[in-house]
Write an enzyme that holds these catalytic residues in place. Structure first.
Site: not given
Length: 341
Positions: A40, A34, A197, A221, A223
């Protein structure tokens, strides 16, 4: 919130990397990290898409590259209103200080994911339209499938089996932790879980642990970092009591955004699970069915079949904790998509 766009510059892929690749060695979850955009939910959907090669290449057609027959444009397909819609984008991408501003791959050489994000932004009208949303929106636009929600505070007793069956069937899955106020959005817990998230669900497994079976679930995740640090996390002591061959098979790696946790802990920590499947078949039943598809075309008529267009509620696209007032490219969005107002 993103700052002004003064320092944002469009750069084509060859300017960002001397030998750019559209897809190198297969599209994987590592290609999805990300950037400075609160999407997300979309990245979790894309990460899940990489688990199903057939679905992936429906959305991201094969035989596209920066070498052979390169023309500076790339094609993607999304399910909209009962049909597959093609979206074409050029390979210029928003950057700041020579780095991609939004979605990027971990190795910096692959661009399929960044261009997919751009194509989806074009479909919806702008990058800003991606800032805030539900993962099932992406799931449905990638598959034309049927979505189902599970409240993890009141889960069915067979949920682990449902998840395993869904993953084996190529369904797309995501989960999240609810918040009680806007102030909690993206708060990070003491064990490194991010609230409100979207996480991709990428696997389940049952292992022998100290003479008893232990159900595990694998999450990612978007990220590409910030991972669960509790039991069964990367390098946690629980792995020392698992057969080394099984441990190697499950491939625990340090800080790649993906991690394992016990299924019971998953139910305690997370609030909701979203599953998008290809067919109406129940995931809780082993019974097979034969389905027929009927497609009816029509239109919404003001005062007859639909009310006037309203702004979406705060929980839908439109209200976001990040903004991206940066146009996708200097062309109109396809099929006349425009924000409601």
């Amino acid at each position: 919130m993103l700052g002004g766009t003064q320092a944002v510059v469009r750069m084509v892929s060859h300017e960002l990397c001397p030998s750019p690749q559209f897809i190198a060695g297969g599209a994987t979850r590592a290609d999805i990290c990300q950037g400075d955009l609160g999407d997300c939910w979309l990245l979790a959907a894309i990460a899940s898409l990489t688990l199903n090669e057939e679905l992936l290449h429906r959305v991201v057609p094969r035989d596209q590259s920066f070498q052979e027959s390169y023309a500076g444009i790339f094609r993607f397909q999304f399910w909209q209103h009962g049909e597959w819609v093609q979206v074409v984008v050029d390979d210029s991408l928003p950057t700041r200080d020579g780095q991609l501003l939004f979605l990027r791959s971990a190795n910096g050489r692959e661009f399929w994911s960044a261009l997919l994000e751009k194509a989806y932004a074009k479909l919806l009208g702008s990058y800003e339209a991606l800032a805030g949303g539900s993962t099932v929106e992406g799931f449905e636009d990638f598959t034309g499938g049927i979505s189902e929600f599970f409240d993890l505070k009141k889960p069915p007793t067979s949920l682990f089996q449902i998840i395993r069956k869904a993953l084996r069937a190529g369904s797309l899955l995501a989960c999240s932790i609810d918040v009680s106020s806007a102030a909690e959005v993206e708060d990070i817990t003491c064990q490194q879980l991010v609230k409100s998230h979207a996480y991709s669900v990428t696997g389940v497994e049952e292992v022998d642990f100290r003479g008893r079976p232990e159900k595990l679930i694998r999450l990612r995740n978007p990220w590409g970092e910030v991972e669960w640090t509790g039991a069964w996390s990367d390098n946690a002591p629980e792995w020392n009591d698992v057969d080394p061959r099984k441990k190697e098979e499950l491939d625990t790696k340090a800080e790649d955004g993906e991690f394992w946790m016990s299924f019971s802990e998953f139910l305690r920590q997370f609030s909701r699970l979203e599953i998008c499947r290809w067919s109406p078949d129940s995931l809780s039943s082993e019974e097979a069915h034969k389905w027929d598809l009927v497609l009816s075309n029509g239109r919404w008529a003001r005062g007859s079949t639909a009310d006037s267009c309203q702004n979406p509620p705060a929980t839908q696209r439109g209200e976001a904790h990040h903004c991206a007032h940066f146009p996708v490219e200097e062309t109109e969005s396809p099929r006349g998509y425009a924000p409601c107002g």
